[in-house]
Design a protein around this motif. Sequence first.
Motif, PDB file in Angstrom:
ATOM      1  N   ASN A 431       8.279  -0.505   2.620  1.00  0.00           N
ATOM      2  CA  ASN A 431       8.180  -1.803   1.996  1.00  0.00           C
ATOM      3  C   ASN A 431       7.713  -1.585   0.767  1.00  0.00           C
ATOM      4  N   HIS A 432       6.965  -2.328   0.172  1.00  0.00           N
ATOM      5  CA  HIS A 432       6.289  -2.530  -1.165  1.00  0.00           C
ATOM      6  C   HIS A 432       4.866  -2.678  -0.801  1.00  0.00           C
ATOM      7  N   LEU A 433       4.427  -2.420   0.341  1.00  0.00           N
ATOM      8  CA  LEU A 433       3.011  -2.572   0.787  1.00  0.00           C
ATOM      9  C   LEU A 433       2.266  -1.455  -0.331  1.00  0.00           C
ATOM     10  N   SER A 434       0.835  -2.229  -0.598  1.00  0.00           N
ATOM     11  CA  SER A 434      -0.133  -1.338  -1.584  1.00  0.00           C
ATOM     12  C   SER A 434      -1.564  -1.418  -0.772  1.00  0.00           C
ATOM     13  N   GLY A 435      -2.301  -0.937  -1.689  1.00  0.00           N
ATOM     14  CA  GLY A 435      -3.790  -0.769  -1.169  1.00  0.00           C
ATOM     15  C   GLY A 435      -4.153   0.308  -0.325  1.00  0.00           C
ATOM     16  N   GLU A 436      -5.050   0.175   0.201  1.00  0.00           N
ATOM     17  CA  GLU A 436      -5.647   1.363   0.975  1.00  0.00           C
ATOM     18  C   GLU A 436      -5.385   1.090   2.569  1.00  0.00           C
ATOM     19  N   ILE A 437      -5.200   2.123   3.242  1.00  0.00           N
ATOM     20  CA  ILE A 437      -5.060   2.084   4.715  1.00  0.00           C
ATOM     21  C   ILE A 437      -6.367   1.776   5.229  1.00  0.00           C
ATOM     22  N   LEU A 450       2.529   6.135  14.095  1.00  0.00           N
ATOM     23  CA  LEU A 450       2.237   5.342  12.903  1.00  0.00           C
ATOM     24  C   LEU A 450       3.115   5.566  11.685  1.00  0.00           C
ATOM     25  N   ASP A 451       3.836   4.795  11.390  1.00  0.00           N
ATOM     26  CA  ASP A 451       4.830   5.179  10.215  1.00  0.00           C
ATOM     27  C   ASP A 451       4.609   4.122   8.992  1.00  0.00           C
ATOM     28  N   LEU A 452       3.728   4.705   7.824  1.00  0.00           N
ATOM     29  CA  LEU A 452       3.306   4.056   6.891  1.00  0.00           C
ATOM     30  C   LEU A 452       4.230   4.456   5.502  1.00  0.00           C
ATOM     31  N   SER A 453       5.095   5.470   5.736  1.00  0.00           N
ATOM     32  CA  SER A 453       5.896   6.232   4.563  1.00  0.00           C
ATOM     33  C   SER A 453       6.583   5.175   3.720  1.00  0.00           C
ATOM     34  N   ASN A 454       6.828   5.568   2.384  1.00  0.00           N
ATOM     35  CA  ASN A 454       7.681   4.903   1.547  1.00  0.00           C
ATOM     36  C   ASN A 454       6.923   3.444   1.202  1.00  0.00           C
ATOM     37  N   ASN A 455       5.846   3.561   0.906  1.00  0.00           N
ATOM     38  CA  ASN A 455       5.241   2.354   0.444  1.00  0.00           C
ATOM     39  C   ASN A 455       4.539   2.686  -0.939  1.00  0.00           C
ATOM     40  N   ASN A 456       3.447   1.984  -1.357  1.00  0.00           N
ATOM     41  CA  ASN A 456       2.611   2.277  -2.401  1.00  0.00           C
ATOM     42  C   ASN A 456       0.978   2.206  -2.133  1.00  0.00           C
ATOM     43  N   PHE A 457       1.114   2.578  -0.717  1.00  0.00           N
ATOM     44  CA  PHE A 457      -0.515   2.776  -0.611  1.00  0.00           C
ATOM     45  C   PHE A 457      -1.158   3.909  -1.354  1.00  0.00           C
ATOM     46  N   SER A 458      -2.407   3.600  -1.456  1.00  0.00           N
ATOM     47  CA  SER A 458      -3.183   4.715  -2.371  1.00  0.00           C
ATOM     48  C   SER A 458      -4.538   4.724  -1.858  1.00  0.00           C
ATOM     49  N   GLY A 459      -5.480   5.398  -2.693  1.00  0.00           N
ATOM     50  CA  GLY A 459      -6.782   5.658  -2.196  1.00  0.00           C
ATOM     51  C   GLY A 459      -6.665   6.801  -1.198  1.00  0.00           C
ATOM     52  N   HIS A 478       5.488   9.762   0.794  1.00  0.00           N
ATOM     53  CA  HIS A 478       6.150   8.896  -0.233  1.00  0.00           C
ATOM     54  C   HIS A 478       5.202   7.823  -0.564  1.00  0.00           C
ATOM     55  N   ASN A 479       4.047   8.101  -0.708  1.00  0.00           N
ATOM     56  CA  ASN A 479       3.032   6.902  -1.234  1.00  0.00           C
ATOM     57  C   ASN A 479       2.256   7.521  -2.247  1.00  0.00           C
ATOM     58  N   HIS A 480       1.183   6.903  -2.639  1.00  0.00           N
ATOM     59  CA  HIS A 480       0.197   7.552  -3.781  1.00  0.00           C
ATOM     60  C   HIS A 480      -1.182   7.825  -3.082  1.00  0.00           C
ATOM     61  N   LEU A 481      -1.225   8.358  -1.900  1.00  0.00           N
ATOM     62  CA  LEU A 481      -2.419   8.544  -1.414  1.00  0.00           C
ATOM     63  C   LEU A 481      -3.046  10.021  -1.941  1.00  0.00           C
ATOM     64  N   SER A 482      -4.340  10.061  -2.185  1.00  0.00           N
ATOM     65  CA  SER A 482      -4.998  11.024  -2.997  1.00  0.00           C
ATOM     66  C   SER A 482      -6.064  11.441  -2.004  1.00  0.00           C
ATOM     67  N   GLY A 483      -6.996  12.463  -2.544  1.00  0.00           N
ATOM     68  CA  GLY A 483      -8.143  13.097  -2.014  1.00  0.00           C
ATOM     69  C   GLY A 483      -7.468  14.056  -0.870  1.00  0.00           C
ATOM     70  N   LYS A 484      -8.076  14.495   0.061  1.00  0.00           N
ATOM     71  CA  LYS A 484      -8.023  15.273   1.177  1.00  0.00           C
ATOM     72  C   LYS A 484      -7.312  14.817   2.296  1.00  0.00           C
ATOM     73  N   ILE A 485      -6.765  15.477   3.110  1.00  0.00           N
ATOM     74  CA  ILE A 485      -6.546  15.335   4.447  1.00  0.00           C
ATOM     75  C   ILE A 485      -7.723  15.345   5.196  1.00  0.00           C
TER      76      ILE A 485
END
Length: 832
Positions: A431-437, A450-459, A478-485
């Motif tokens: 989808n085109h979902l964004s913001g943080e999880i 839980l499948d959040l792939s291929n969106n614009n999630f960040s943070g 396929h998101n814009h997540l950053s930081g550590k696992i």
Amino acid sequence: MTTFQKVHALIFLMLLISLLPLKITASPRTEAEAIVKWKNTLSPPLPPSLNSSWSLTNLGNLCNWDAIVCDNTNSTVSEINLSGYNLTGTLIGLDFASLPNLTQLNLNANNFGGSIPSAIGNLSKLTFLDLSHNLFEDILPYELGQLRELQYLNFYYNNLNGTIPYQLMNLPKLISLQVQNNKFAGKIPPQIGLLKKINYLYLYNNLFSGSIPVEIGNLKEMIELDLSQNQFSGQIPSTLWNLTNIQVMNLFFNELSGTIPMDIGNLTSLQIFDVNTNNLYGELPETITQLTVLRNFSVFTNNFTGSIPREFGKRPLPKSFRNCSSLTRVRLDDNHFTGSITDAFGVLPNLVFISLSRNQLVGELSPEWGECVNLTLMDMGSNKLSGKVPSELSKLSQLRYLSLHSNEFTGNIPPEIGNLGQLFMFNLSSNHLSGEIPKNYGRLAQLNNLDLSNNNFSGRIPRELGDCASLEILNVSHNHLSGKIPQSFSSMLSLQSIDFSYNNLSGRIPTGGVFQTATAEAYVGNNDLCDDFNDKYCIGKGGFGSVYRAHLLTGQVVAVKRLNISNSDEIPAVNRQSFENEIKSLTGVRHRNIIKLYGFCSWRGQMFLVYEHVERGSLGKVLYGEEGKLELRWATRLKIVQGIAHAISYLHTDCSPPIVHRDITLNNILLDSDFGPRLADFGTAKLLSSNTSTWTSVAGSYGYMAPELAQTMRVTDKCDVYSFGVVVLEIMMGKHPGELLTRMHSNKYLSSMEEAEVLLKDVLDQRLPPPTGQLAEAVVFTVTIALACTRVAPESRPMMRSVAQELSATTQAYLAEPFGMITISKLTGFQK
Ligand SMILES: *[C@@H]1O[C@H](CO)[C@@H](O)[C@H](O)[C@H]1NC(C)=O
Ligand SMILES: *[C@@H]1O[C@H](CO)[C@@H](O)[C@H](O)[C@H]1NC(C)=O
Ligand SMILES: *[C@@H]1O[C@H](CO)[C@@H](O)[C@H](O)[C@H]1NC(C)=O
Ligand SMILES: *[C@@H]1O[C@H](CO)[C@@H](O)[C@H](O)[C@H]1NC(C)=O
Ligand SMILES: *[C@@H]1O[C@H](CO)[C@@H](O)[C@H](O)[C@H]1NC(C)=O
Ligand SMILES: *[C@@H]1O[C@H](CO)[C@@H](O)[C@H](O)[C@H]1NC(C)=O
Ligand SMILES: *[C@@H]1O[C@H](CO)[C@@H](O)[C@H](O)[C@H]1NC(C)=O
Ligand SMILES: *[C@@H]1O[C@H](CO)[C@@H](O)[C@H](O)[C@H]1NC(C)=O
Ligand SMILES: *[C@@H]1O[C@H](CO)[C@@H](O)[C@H](O)[C@H]1NC(C)=O
Ligand SMILES: *[C@@H]1O[C@H](CO)[C@@H](O)[C@H](O)[C@H]1NC(C)=O
Ligand SMILES: *[C@@H]1O[C@H](CO)[C@@H](O)[C@H](O)[C@H]1NC(C)=O
Ligand SMILES: *[C@@H]1O[C@H](CO)[C@@H](O)[C@H](O)[C@H]1NC(C)=O
């Protein structure tokens, strides 16, 4: 006979009778004998109560025998009920003619086998016959048609085959016919229209074919009709919409075509309507909104078009909340429905299950969906739905499955979803979902997938997600997540499959469990996230880095190429970026003859490329090693050439944008255990060039480079064609063709006489015996093509696609002269 004698005879007779149990006449004795005789054919063990009572020494008690019921005169057997006795045997030993007063025979749930004897037609008073859940086989005897009193006739769950005899349709009192789960085939006889009293007709899960007889429409008392899971074809007969008492109509899993007419609205008693998986098309008629007691409505996997009728599932009156609908299940998935869902559904408070997936629906999910408090499954995947995911969905406390994937939803996702304590599967991918999880999702204790792939999630990935103790499958790729696992994930013992690829994640991968066993694909495409590599697994060093063999804990073996970028000061950042882009596109390349690049990652100034590991290593190593002689025979070499040609042709013509390899050499072709070739190592040369569109002397391999590169530095696909030609000649000659090529390219300076003396047989690999027959023809053809590929003028070289096609064509050039006399000059002229 004197009176005295008569009296004596009478006394004797009375004595005789008094010795026998009371009320035993010839008829019960025959019945008892028939039953005991049959008992003796059954396989032990028998239930003790049956074994002890079914005995000739117990004749007087016939009407009290286990499983036997007599009629109300206590003198003749009317019922045999062995339902669930788990008996093994056949009906062959049962003398039906001796049981003329039987009205009920129930053998349900036993292990009776063999065929059903035609003598069963003797049971002329039978009203109830149930042979279901047995192992009966073969065809049904048409004599069953003599049982004119039958009301219930059940054969389900057996191995019966053949057709249903039309004589069976001549049973005017039949109420229920259940023959499902057998192997019956053929058409349904039109005589079925004679079963005027039928209420329940179950023919499902057989091999019936042909069209549904129109005569079924005569069976006005039908309540449940189940023809599903057969091979019925043609249209649904219009007469079916005349069955106004029908409550269940199941026609799913057939090959029915045509449309559903408005007349469906006449079936006002309909509760379950399931026509899924057929070839039905057209629009669903508005009249389905009249089906007010409908509970299940399944039309998925058809070719329906149009929109979902407005007001569907709503009662016209009253409109009050509680009464608005009886619908509990709606399945419309896998069709071509269009239109907006925003207003199509009202509040359906009884709804338990709704699937509209794989249609072309638009519109938004209204907050009113939050009122469907009994909903357990909501699947809206693969549509064109948009807008926000409403936070009201968090009121669906029974929800276990929520899929909104592959739509156009935007905005943040509601943290309140974390309150859905039953949620098992949650898919928002593509989808085109964004913001943080939301942190709150860590409270989803039952969440499995839980499948959040291929969106614009960040943070950052919230640490709290590590609290999802049931999570087995996690995909945030396929998101814009950053930081550590988060390290908290190390303790998620339930995790079995993870995908963190293509984000901006960095740092160390958590230890333990799935994090150790995941393949490289789970992590690729991140900035600074990587597996350490140990020098002891180094399997080769090239000009630009070392190659390691890495054993992943899954048992998978990969090859990892390490490029030391920090040491190469001359690589500008812009090149690095374009290199990364190219590598990204290469991870999408799938071809049998191209090495699988799982991905890449960079770490501490080093770039790692993770490849499929190929057993035999480079073609160069094999050709010049002992194997070259022993195993690289002509047929194998030709196969390798074909494979390489297909790989390059694929890169040039089937990839978009086309990919030019730039460095085709013997060492960049790897061989698997079956000598299947894999083209490897592309893009590397580009990294090391100072200008992305030209080729510098640093890159490319001497001896394989097209001559025009020396002047123009222009890289085109024809450069690959040249290198391919050189490689093919080298494979055929068992040595680098440099000398031959120099000679050919300067042929304008030489006399044709001199050149004519080079014979093909002399330049071929002398370690092998010369090819003969068809192999010789194929070798000549292949060398001819290789020579054309190495022409000086790029424009006169063939395109790789036609090279690949010609090499694979089975028809080869017929040799006009003996193999030993063919000259190279002849072959260079061949294609002019
Ligand atoms: C069947 O029932 C009829 C009427 O009750 C009776 O006359 C007849 O003897 C019975 N037959 C047997 C074999 O018991
Ligand atoms: C039936 O019972 C008899 C004793 O009355 C016993 O000998 C026999 O083994 C039993 N048969 C089966 C099949 O259970
Ligand atoms: C049949 O037998 C049962 C018990 O065995 C008894 O209750 C009933 O009255 C008998 N009926 C006739 C008509 O003899
Ligand atoms: C037969 O036996 C089964 C199981 O004991 C019972 O459910 C059924 O009502 C009986 N009668 C008939 C006519 O099947
Ligand atoms: C049914 O009979 C088979 C053998 O004929 C036996 O293995 C099985 O346990 C029996 N099942 C029941 C429920 O009695
Ligand atoms: C019983 O059935 C068999 C086979 O269908 C038939 O030959 C026989 O005449 C029948 N007997 C009676 C008494 O109906
Ligand atoms: C029906 O089944 C029997 C035995 O189970 C087999 O011999 C026969 O060939 C089958 N007939 C058809 C038409 O499949
Ligand atoms: C429906 O049934 C009525 C009689 O019950 C009959 O007159 C009519 O022709 C039937 N319609 C169809 C389409 O079969
Ligand atoms: C359905 O009902 C309409 C209106 O009563 C009637 O005209 C039509 O013939 C009916 N359809 C069938 C198949 O009976
Ligand atoms: C559905 O319709 C399309 C064209 O409208 C057709 O190509 C396709 O074969 C149809 N599929 C089925 C299952 O009927
Ligand atoms: C109808 O819905 C009920 C309740 O969801 C379900 O148990 C049943 O299997 C469904 N029947 C069919 C034929 O889909
Ligand atoms: C939800 O389901 C329960 C249990 O089946 C039922 O009692 C209740 O009425 C349903 N709620 C609504 C609003 O239909």
